[in-house]
Structure formats: C-alpha cells, structure tokens
Design a protein around this motif. Structure first.
Motif, mmCIF file in Angstrom:
data_model
loop_
_atom_site.group_PDB
_atom_site.id
_atom_site.type_symbol
_atom_site.label_atom_id
_atom_site.label_comp_id
_atom_site.label_asym_id
_atom_site.label_seq_id
_atom_site.Cartn_x
_atom_site.Cartn_y
_atom_site.Cartn_z
ATOM 1 N N ARG A 134 23.162 73.396 112.478
ATOM 2 C CA ARG A 134 24.201 73.375 111.451
ATOM 3 C C ARG A 134 24.032 72.120 110.603
ATOM 4 O O ARG A 134 23.962 71.005 111.134
ATOM 5 C CB ARG A 134 25.603 73.396 112.057
ATOM 6 C CG ARG A 134 25.917 74.655 112.838
ATOM 7 C CD ARG A 134 27.403 74.906 112.935
ATOM 8 N NE ARG A 134 27.995 75.132 111.637
ATOM 9 C CZ ARG A 134 29.289 75.423 111.441
ATOM 10 N NH1 ARG A 134 30.104 75.505 112.482
ATOM 11 N NH2 ARG A 134 29.765 75.618 110.238
ATOM 12 N N GLY A 135 23.944 72.292 109.294
ATOM 13 C CA GLY A 135 23.804 71.169 108.380
ATOM 14 C C GLY A 135 25.055 70.996 107.543
ATOM 15 O O GLY A 135 25.761 71.967 107.233
ATOM 16 N N TYR A 136 25.335 69.755 107.167
ATOM 17 C CA TYR A 136 26.520 69.428 106.375
ATOM 18 C C TYR A 136 26.091 68.618 105.151
ATOM 19 O O TYR A 136 26.000 67.390 105.196
ATOM 20 C CB TYR A 136 27.515 68.626 107.220
ATOM 21 C CG TYR A 136 27.925 69.341 108.488
ATOM 22 C CD1 TYR A 136 28.941 70.292 108.484
ATOM 23 C CD2 TYR A 136 27.269 69.075 109.696
ATOM 24 C CE1 TYR A 136 29.316 70.947 109.649
ATOM 25 C CE2 TYR A 136 27.631 69.727 110.867
ATOM 26 C CZ TYR A 136 28.661 70.658 110.834
ATOM 27 O OH TYR A 136 29.027 71.314 111.982
ATOM 28 N N PRO A 137 25.822 69.296 104.039
ATOM 29 C CA PRO A 137 25.349 68.603 102.838
ATOM 30 C C PRO A 137 26.459 67.779 102.172
ATOM 31 O O PRO A 137 27.651 67.933 102.462
ATOM 32 C CB PRO A 137 24.895 69.757 101.924
ATOM 33 C CG PRO A 137 24.818 70.972 102.798
ATOM 34 C CD PRO A 137 25.816 70.760 103.881
ATOM 35 N N PHE A 138 26.038 66.961 101.261
ATOM 36 C CA PHE A 138 26.936 66.117 100.455
ATOM 37 C C PHE A 138 27.902 66.992 99.664
ATOM 38 O O PHE A 138 27.500 67.950 99.009
ATOM 39 C CB PHE A 138 26.076 65.264 99.522
ATOM 40 C CG PHE A 138 26.840 64.374 98.592
ATOM 41 C CD1 PHE A 138 27.538 63.277 99.062
ATOM 42 C CD2 PHE A 138 26.846 64.629 97.224
ATOM 43 C CE1 PHE A 138 28.225 62.440 98.196
ATOM 44 C CE2 PHE A 138 27.525 63.797 96.345
ATOM 45 C CZ PHE A 138 28.221 62.706 96.838
ATOM 46 N N THR A 139 29.212 66.672 99.727
ATOM 47 C CA THR A 139 30.231 67.480 99.048
ATOM 48 C C THR A 139 30.547 67.006 97.632
ATOM 49 O O THR A 139 31.034 67.784 96.815
ATOM 50 C CB THR A 139 31.544 67.475 99.849
ATOM 51 O OG1 THR A 139 32.070 66.126 99.869
ATOM 52 C CG2 THR A 139 31.323 67.964 101.270
ATOM 53 N N GLY A 140 30.314 65.729 97.353
ATOM 54 C CA GLY A 140 30.670 65.168 96.055
ATOM 55 C C GLY A 140 32.121 64.719 95.973
ATOM 56 O O GLY A 140 32.559 64.244 94.910
ATOM 57 N N GLY B 91 31.924 66.990 104.636
ATOM 58 C CA GLY B 91 32.653 68.165 105.098
ATOM 59 C C GLY B 91 32.244 68.595 106.491
ATOM 60 O O GLY B 91 32.300 69.776 106.832
ATOM 61 N N ASN B 92 31.860 67.646 107.315
ATOM 62 C CA ASN B 92 31.339 67.950 108.651
ATOM 63 C C ASN B 92 32.444 68.068 109.688
ATOM 64 O O ASN B 92 33.574 67.592 109.489
ATOM 65 C CB ASN B 92 30.373 66.857 109.096
ATOM 66 C CG ASN B 92 31.043 65.493 109.176
ATOM 67 O OD1 ASN B 92 31.327 64.871 108.142
ATOM 68 N ND2 ASN B 92 31.309 65.016 110.381
ATOM 69 N N GLU B 93 32.101 68.695 110.798
ATOM 70 C CA GLU B 93 32.922 68.686 111.991
ATOM 71 C C GLU B 93 32.470 67.519 112.866
ATOM 72 O O GLU B 93 31.528 66.808 112.517
ATOM 73 C CB GLU B 93 32.749 70.011 112.746
ATOM 74 C CG GLU B 93 33.051 71.237 111.892
ATOM 75 C CD GLU B 93 32.589 72.510 112.550
ATOM 76 O OE1 GLU B 93 33.420 73.171 113.190
ATOM 77 O OE2 GLU B 93 31.388 72.832 112.436
ATOM 78 N N CYS B 94 33.124 67.324 114.003
ATOM 79 C CA CYS B 94 32.626 66.339 114.966
ATOM 80 C C CYS B 94 31.225 66.758 115.389
ATOM 81 O O CYS B 94 30.991 67.920 115.709
ATOM 82 C CB CYS B 94 33.552 66.263 116.177
ATOM 83 S SG CYS B 94 35.115 65.423 115.853
ATOM 84 N N LEU B 95 30.309 65.820 115.401
ATOM 85 C CA LEU B 95 28.909 66.142 115.656
ATOM 86 C C LEU B 95 28.558 66.151 117.136
ATOM 87 O O LEU B 95 27.691 66.916 117.570
ATOM 88 C CB LEU B 95 28.012 65.142 114.931
ATOM 89 C CG LEU B 95 28.211 65.019 113.409
ATOM 90 C CD1 LEU B 95 27.297 63.917 112.858
ATOM 91 C CD2 LEU B 95 27.944 66.337 112.712
#
Length: 240
Positions: free
Chosen positions: A170-176, A218-222
């Motif tokens: 699962r990847g969490y890209p930059f949201t801006g 915009g990530n969850e706990c990793l």
C-alpha cells in the motif's frame, strides 16, 4: 479530370496519415509493453542475514516513483542498522557522503518493527539534519507499508490469500494538503505531518518510532505495532 486527380491526392494523403498514426500507435504500444529492467541490489554483506529489501518489493515501490527513477536498475545500500550500527548520526553521515546528484536519484527507507511489519518512505532527497523549522522534500515523496492479507477458503481446504506470500503493498502519495514532507534534526527524522501528528518519526538512537495518519500523505498508521513502534531493522537505499 482535375477534380478526380485532386480526390486521388486527398485519398493518398489520408492513407499516408493513417499509416503514420498506426505506426505511432504501434511504437507507443511497444514502449508501454516493454517491462522495466530487473533491479540489482548492491551493498549487502555475506554476514547480513536479516535483509529487508527484495526485488519484489522494489517492483512495488517503482510503481509510485517518478518515471526517470523507475528506469534505474541498480540500487545501492547506503545505510543498514545491522551493518553500520543503530545511530541516526551514522545514517546522516553515510547519506551525506554519497556523491550522487540528488535531483537525478531517489532514496528508499525501510523499517521493520517487532511484529514483523515492514514499512517506510520514498524521498527525492537524502535524509539529513536541518534547522528546527525548515522542511525539505517535494511531491515525489511518499510513504508505504506491506500489510498482511487475510486468507480465503474456497471450499477445497486450501487457504488462499490472493496476493504473493500473503502480503499486499500500500502506497500513500503526496496529497498537496500541506508541504510538511520531510523534517529532521540531530535528534529525529520525520516524514509527513499535520494536526500535531507525524506520518513517520524515528528517534536519534533508531530504537523507537511513531506513526500516525498525516495530512501530507493521507496515510494510515504504518506499523503493525500501532502508533508507537520499536525499530528492529532499518535500511536506506539509493535508487540510481
């Protein structure tokens, strides 16, 4: 007669244009179908048993990297907790001594927690100490994790996960939503922030860390341990 010749000329031009377009489509399709070169990992020594990175994980990470970085097939280990000792200063020292041109390469951070969770981040710049208020990094950066996939019983008594080895990337890209991409001092390293929480934070001894949902990615706990985790192993790789 002249009108007929004009029609023939027009039909010939249209046919040539169609051939050119078909050739272009074929060229584009061939480029799209061409797979990326396999990754070769450099830097592990024979005595390093607990190795975090594998070619399969590299392939997952490449999907979120900029196109120019995806094409690199040589990845170099800059820092390993097992090979170079548990110290943020050692990590900074080894990334700072790297002579590669930062704008043309990328950096991958991998962390293993006590529950066997694997997660980390991708950076467009090497981790380094900065002043207390300055953030660095850009929108190419992202956070990621591998999560366990629940097995599925199809009625034949053989559990299946639907994913290789029971893991899903699962990847969490930059949201801006903000620009708190990377921040570090002599006492900690972090990626992502917002509302008083870090997406990923590691202490100076590289023993413990914190992960929370962040506005930046915009990530969850990793970590599989939860918001607070213990660092069992950590690596930093240069891509390119």
């Amino acid at each position: 007669m002249k009108a007929f010749k004009r029609r023939l000329s027009t039909m010939k031009q249209a046919q040539d244009a169609s051939i050119d377009l078909n050739h272009a489509d074929t060229t584009i399709q061939a480029f799209e179908d061409e797979s990326l070169p396999p990754v070769t990992l450099h830097g592990y020594i024979n005595t390093t048993r607990n190795r975090l990175l594998s070619p399969d994980i590299c392939d997952e990470l490449r999907n979120l990297m900029p196109t120019r970085i995806q094409l690199y097939s040589d990845w170099h280990l800059l820092y390993s907790l097992q090979q170079h000792g548990a110290s943020l200063q050692s990590l900074f020292g080894r990334t700072a001594s790297d002579k590669a041109i930062p704008a043309r390469i990328g950096y991958v951070i991998l962390i293993e927690d006590r529950k066997g969770g694997l997660f980390g981040g991708y950076c467009n710049e090497p981790p380094r100490p900065s002043d207390s208020k300055r953030y660095y990094g850009n929108g190419e950066c992202f956070l990621w994790r591998l999560e366990r996939v629940a097995s599925v019983d199809l009625g034949d008594g053989k559990p299946r996960t639907g994913e290789n080895d029971g893991w899903r990337f699962r990847g969490y890209p930059f949201t801006g939503l903000n620009h708190f991409v990377m921040h570090s001092t002599a006492h900690y390293f972090s990626m992502g922030a917002g509302d008083g929480h870090y997406g990923l934070w590691c202490d100076q001894a590289l023993e413990t860390g914190v992960t929370n949902p962040s506005l930046t990615f915009g990530n969850e706990c990793l970590s599989r341990e939860g918001a607070k985790f213990h660092i069992v192993n950590l690596e930093v790789w240069r891509v390119g």
